[in-house]
Scaffold this active site. Structure first.
Site, short mmCIF file in Angstrom:
data_model
loop_
_atom_site.label_atom_id
_atom_site.label_comp_id
_atom_site.label_asym_id
_atom_site.label_seq_id
_atom_site.Cartn_x
_atom_site.Cartn_y
_atom_site.Cartn_z
N TYR A 159 0.89 -1.16 0.00
CA TYR A 159 0.00 0.00 0.00
C TYR A 159 0.92 1.20 0.00
CZ TYR A 159 -4.51 -2.26 1.16
OH TYR A 159 -5.67 -2.99 1.15
N ASP A 187 -6.18 -0.92 -6.28
CA ASP A 187 -7.66 -0.85 -6.24
C ASP A 187 -8.17 -0.29 -4.92
OD1 ASP A 187 -8.12 -4.45 -5.58
OD2 ASP A 187 -7.17 -2.85 -4.43
N HIS A 280 -10.06 -7.24 -4.94
CA HIS A 280 -9.73 -7.17 -3.50
C HIS A 280 -10.66 -8.07 -2.68
CE1 HIS A 280 -7.20 -4.17 -1.09
NE2 HIS A 280 -7.85 -4.75 -0.14
C1 LIG Z 1 -9.89 -11.37 3.03
C2 LIG Z 1 -8.98 -10.18 3.03
C3 LIG Z 1 -8.49 -9.71 1.82
C4 LIG Z 1 -7.62 -8.62 1.78
C5 LIG Z 1 -7.26 -7.98 3.00
C6 LIG Z 1 -7.74 -8.45 4.23
C7 LIG Z 1 -8.60 -9.55 4.24
C8 LIG Z 1 -9.13 -10.03 5.56
N1 LIG Z 1 -6.48 -6.82 2.93
S1 LIG Z 1 -7.22 -5.45 3.52
O1 LIG Z 1 -7.41 -5.62 4.92
O2 LIG Z 1 -6.47 -4.30 3.18
O3 LIG Z 1 -8.51 -5.40 2.77
C9 LIG Z 1 -5.64 -6.69 1.88
C10 LIG Z 1 -4.44 -5.91 1.95
O4 LIG Z 1 -3.97 -5.52 3.03
N2 LIG Z 1 -3.80 -5.64 0.77
C11 LIG Z 1 -4.24 -6.14 -0.45
O5 LIG Z 1 -3.65 -5.86 -1.49
N3 LIG Z 1 -5.35 -6.96 -0.52
C12 LIG Z 1 -6.01 -7.27 0.61
N4 LIG Z 1 -7.04 -8.17 0.58
C13 LIG Z 1 -7.46 -8.76 -0.72
C14 LIG Z 1 -6.69 -10.06 -1.00
O6 LIG Z 1 -5.34 -9.78 -1.34
C15 LIG Z 1 -7.31 -10.81 -2.18
O7 LIG Z 1 -7.46 -9.92 -3.27
C16 LIG Z 1 -8.65 -11.44 -1.80
O8 LIG Z 1 -8.61 -11.94 -0.49
C17 LIG Z 1 -8.96 -12.59 -2.75
O9 LIG Z 1 -10.24 -13.09 -2.48
P1 LIG Z 1 -10.48 -14.40 -1.56
O10 LIG Z 1 -10.33 -13.93 -0.14
O11 LIG Z 1 -11.88 -14.79 -1.91
O12 LIG Z 1 -9.46 -15.44 -1.95
#
Ligand SMILES: Cc1cc2c(cc1C)[n+](S(=O)(=O)[O-])c1c(=O)[nH]c(=O)nc-1n2C[C@H](O)[C@H](O)[C@H](O)COP(=O)(O)O
Length: 422
Positions: A159, A187, A280
């Site tokens: 990020y 995104d 995401h």
């Molecule tokens: C489930 C989850 C996903 C997050 C995630 C945290 C969680 C709990 N976080 S978030 O807190 O900011 O949203 C990140 C993150 O730190 N950075 C990122 O690039 N994607 C983040 N993602 C998205 C992740 O990298 C995938 O794109 C997404 O999880 C794929 O979908 P599935 O969980 O269905 O496999």
């Protein structure tokens, strides 16, 4: 030196209550698929941890579409090909992996288990798959690297901080420590409204501890974890920044969160090593299309406009979102992806069973790959080709398919606002 933001999530009394509930979980031998982990996690996890991991943006339509999109793709298997031996190993950005998947970046691992992301590091090493380390890991960046096996391949998800000096320090440090790929998340200029998460008050010790060096400014804890930890993200990121990234690192640059062919083409023209077609996990823009649907248009259009064939060594395309079976991965591979990122299933696996859960999840996927490659008639990943799938329905978002009950049973429907004492 910059560090990955470390979010200290205090081990609360709820953690002890979680340990109590964990005693009632089934033995790992009764866990047959990735959906099972989600069902167990939902019953053992702390409420706010479950809310954070499971939640997605607005009405969670894209969350469910990510998974449903795979049900619009059907196989065209081949027969009589002597599939005694099947090999589903491959390489990602030139690095060997035992399966065409990687453990994608998901923040706040310690919400689910005291060892947090270390569960993923250790299991990834054991099963020879690649871990993508999140900027917002609960464990510090160096703690994760120090727990990696010698030669273990890891990527960093970034990020971009409004304060570019912090980002520069983190990127340079990551490169020095041997990180093999920089996945810049594009995104999330602002984190989505994940209402199940927002209903929780995020009371981790001090989310401002997200990084020893980052000044987080005002931390808004009133709207769940996502809001509390993301104010540093720079909404001003733009294409011209890629030149700056190339000036500070030699790591291959991959854009994570590309959602249409036009931006995939831009990424190619800007000299990126690849893109992750992703929304995401449905946690950002509601009604963004699934990664697998975008994959179909990216392969077609980049073929048309730049004569590219996929999978492509020079410009690798990944998808993530809603993947729960090896067959989902094989559909993406057939359609031109190099590999697929998987997020929540591994979170649920370690939230329920620690590292052993992640080991089991990877073993389940390996067994599913072995069986499904045989049934598909593919002896190796190269033989998983376009003609093996029918994706003609991918853009029609309303098709009746047999209900996916395990996923539906796990899905926790949204609650709207209620009267105080009801
Ligand atoms: C489930 C989850 C996903 C997050 C995630 C945290 C969680 C709990 N976080 S978030 O807190 O900011 O949203 C990140 C993150 O730190 N950075 C990122 O690039 N994607 C983040 N993602 C998205 C992740 O990298 C995938 O794109 C997404 O999880 C794929 O979908 P599935 O969980 O269905 O496999």
């Amino acid at each position: 030196m910059g560090t990955v933001q470390k979010v200290e999530v205090k081990v609360t009394d709820e953690e002890k209550a979680r340990q109590e509930r964990i005693k009632a979980r089934p033995s790992l031998s009764e866990i047959l698929n990735l959906h099972d982990f989600e069902a167990i996690a939902r019953s053992v996890m702390q409420e706010k941890a479950w809310a954070y991991y499971s939640s997605a943006a607005d009405d969670e339509i894209t969350l469910r579409e990510n998974h449903a999109a795979y049900h619009r793709i059907w196989f065209r298997p081949r027969i009589l090909r002597d599939v005694t031996n099947v090999d589903f190993s491959t390489s990602i950005l030139g690095h060997k992996t035992s399966m065409p998947i990687y453990i994608t970046a998901t923040a706040l691992g310690k919400l689910g288990h005291p060892d947090g992301e270390l569960n993923l590091t250790r299991s990834a090493a054991k099963h020879d798959v690649i871990q993508m380390i999140p900027t917002l890991a609960s464990c510090s960046f160096d703690e994760i690297l120090d727990n990696a096996a010698p030669g273990q391949v890891q990527f960093l998800q970034l990020y971009v901080n409004k304060d570019r000096a912090i980002t520069k320090r983190l990127v340079e440090h990551a490169e020095q420590r041997g990180i093999k790929g920089l996945f810049i998340t594009v995104d999330a200029p602002q984190l989505g409204r994940r209402e199940k998460d927002m209903r929780m008050k995020f009371d981790a010790e001090d989310p401002a501890e997200v990084s020893k060096n980052d000044k987080q400014g005002e931390v808004d804890r009133s709207q769940g974890a996502a809001r509390a930890i993301s104010s540093f993200i720079d909404p001003g990121l733009q294409w011209s920044d890629l030149k700056w990234f190339k000036s500070i690192t030699k790591m291959p640059l991959i854009l994570k969160g590309v959602q249409c062919w036009e931006d995939a083409l831009e990424a190619y023209d800007h000299g990126c090593a690849g893109v992750v077609l992703s929304n995401h996990g449905g946690r950002q823009l509601e009604f963004a299309r699934s990664g697998i649907e975008v994959l179909v248009e990216v392969v077609e259009k980049l073929g048309e406009k730049r004569g590219l064939h996929f999978p492509n060594e020079k410009f690798q395309v990944f998808v993530d979102g809603g993947v729960r079976r090896a067959t989902d991965v094989l559909k993406a591979i057939a359609l031109g992806a190099t590999a697929v990122g998987i997020g929540r299933p591994f979170l649920y696996a370690f939230s329920s069973y620690g590292q052993e859960g992640v080991d089991k999840a990877l073993t389940i996927l390996r067994d599913e790959f072995e069986m499904n490659m045989r049934l598909l008639g593919a002896r190796n990943i190269k033989e998983v080709v376009r003609e093996m799938v029918d994706s003609s329905n991918i853009h029609t978002h309303t098709v009746a398919v047999p209900e996916d009950s395990l996923f539906r049973l796990n899905y926790e429907s949204m609650q709207h606002a209620r009267l105080k004492d009801s």
